[in-house]
Design an enzyme around this catalytic site. Sequence first.
Site, PDB file in Angstrom:
ATOM      1  N   GLU A  35       0.838  -1.198   0.000  1.00 23.56           N
ATOM      2  CA  GLU A  35       0.000   0.000   0.000  1.00 23.56           C
ATOM      3  C   GLU A  35       0.878   1.254   0.000  1.00 23.56           C
ATOM      4  O   GLU A  35       0.588   2.239   0.666  1.00 23.56           O
ATOM      5  CB  GLU A  35      -0.943   0.018   1.204  1.00 23.56           C
TER       6      GLU A  35
ATOM      7  N   CYS B 109      -6.942   7.339   0.849  1.00 21.63           N
ATOM      8  CA  CYS B 109      -6.410   7.841   2.120  1.00 21.63           C
ATOM      9  C   CYS B 109      -5.033   8.474   1.952  1.00 21.63           C
ATOM     10  O   CYS B 109      -4.681   9.407   2.676  1.00 21.63           O
ATOM     11  CB  CYS B 109      -6.299   6.709   3.143  1.00 21.63           C
TER      12      CYS B 109
ATOM     13  N   CYS C 214     -11.283   2.434   5.744  1.00 24.67           N
ATOM     14  CA  CYS C 214     -10.643   3.675   6.182  1.00 24.67           C
ATOM     15  C   CYS C 214     -10.917   4.837   5.231  1.00 24.67           C
ATOM     16  O   CYS C 214     -10.985   5.992   5.660  1.00 24.67           O
ATOM     17  CB  CYS C 214      -9.136   3.460   6.322  1.00 24.67           C
TER      18      CYS C 214
END
Length: 640
Positions: free
Chosen positions: A318, A336, A402
């Site tokens: 990620e 995010c 998230c």
Amino acid sequence: MTKSSNERQFRPVAVPDVELGGFWGKWQDAVCNSTAETLLDRCVEAGMLKAIDVNQASPGVVIPIQPWGGTTQMFWDSDLGKSIETIAYSLYRRPNPKLEARADQIIDMYERLQDKDGYLNAWFQRVEPARRWTNLRDHHELYCAGHLMEAAVAYYQATGKRKLLDIMCRFADYMITMFGHGEGQLPGYCGHEEVELALVKLARVTGEKKYLELSKFFIDERGTEPHFFTAEAARDGRSAADFHQKTYEYGQAHQPVREQTKVVGHAVRAMYLYSGMADIATEYKDDSLTAALETLWDDLTTKQMYITGGIGPAASNEGFTDYYDLPNATAYAETCASVGLVFWASRMLGRGPDRRYADIMEQALYNGALPGLSTDGKTFFYDNPLESAGKHHRWKWHHCPCCPPNIARLVTSIGSYMYAVADDEIAVHLYGESTARLKLANGAEVELQQTTNYPWDGAVTFATRLKAPAKFALSLRIPDWAEGATLSVNGEMLDLAANIRDGYARIDRQWTDGDRVALSLPLSLRPQYANPKVRQDAGRVALMRGPLVYCVETTDNGEDLNAIVLPRELPAAETVVLKDLNDAVALDLKVEREETSNWGTPLYRQAPAERQVATARFVPYHLWDNRGPGEMLVWVQSDK
């Protein structure tokens, strides 16, 4: 001394002090109408309220433990925290007693859950109480606390209710006793940074410097030797070498933060760390932190960032891989992460307006973060590729949810990123229809009304509302792309070149009620070519207009988007307003298109495809996949 070193301290305007209309007003309405309640509903469906309700039996492990020794269920406190924060911001715009009552109910549950010593974490109180503070590297205890702190500050500012704020102050006070170099204390920090920036917010709203000191401690300790994570693993009977990702670079803990020169590891963690560092640099006027951040900023933005402001190309970590490794179809570019880049950029402006940070903040906001939310506020993107064969679509929820509350809280708090104030200066970093109520340290109270249809139109006007004349500076960002920009005050043109400082037009004067500033930012269509080292974009071109990246979709152009060839000399573009996409401005251009229907059966042949003149419609990238599903492409073929 660094380029940014100075004695000024700019702090963002509080969210309630900015009212939005226009472009951002529509997005905030979507969150108020749909997203805020949707987030809460889906948290409930996932079982998050059962996890914090001490009046019910603990649900235990709902999401199975993964090979890295944890589960995304460990992060549920952070999801609830961001959802409460979103609700708080939405209440500024639109009172919603029902939604506020639901948030109050959750806060009551957290009050009952909190231990007498102040500790608060649903997983480590209700599922694995014996594992508290045993694996800071992997288990997100401080990360979850940070998101609840941010929620507490937002909810207090929105409603005046102190309950969650008091809860989190008690937790922070407990942390102060737990972390440090004293006897029985932990000289550690979280594997997933977040609490650092949250503690700064807590300090600013309470006036308690002890929370700044704790944030500074976490930042100063990170990556120092003997390494905390290695010692922690030994104490816990775990292998210090065998863990998720198997490198401390993953959580930016491989070196002390002031010695780091390359952006590495998990993208969201990196952005949250740098945000906290920038906050502490501002609060303590710490030039050593600022210097490190400037180096890291250049490393990211010149070698590792997509044109959209997306960052972190790889799904495997990620995060970041090698320099100039920016694949389009497989781009991870987590929502995010771009939200985090907006956070970092805004905090880099804490020591003074500087276009190099604000331009990237805007780029990441419009093109990296905003795609994560649909126009109706009900569906989301987690990853954001720059090319799709038609199989990438928005989803309703995720096992690690998230991103939805992260983009929702950013959209609903965007006013605080638009404006910042110092002792005798107002900085305008972002443009959008808005009214800002600003108070300077010299006592001046200023209402600034911004009228514009930005980003669709580059005309921006400001009108001042003052009870009495006041002397201060108004600094307006002139984007690097705005060639030919003009600026006037009360009809008198200003010499921009003579008034530019770090990319901002600084107007220092005695202001009176009703003064009018007019800014014109030409929104010319700009071809964008990637550094030749980005092999995935060789022979390709992307289009930008103002701050927006554009793309082509099947909805407008049919299939085989890869057959579109843009001429080297851009033709004049016809602008079209799309009513079904929030009145967005689309661009129709004359292009050539390779024939795919008459190629024949061979997979390969000696002659290239024939071309025909065609018209291609480009739409803002942040709006793709809001209509029918299909292909999408940002980087199109460029004619030789």
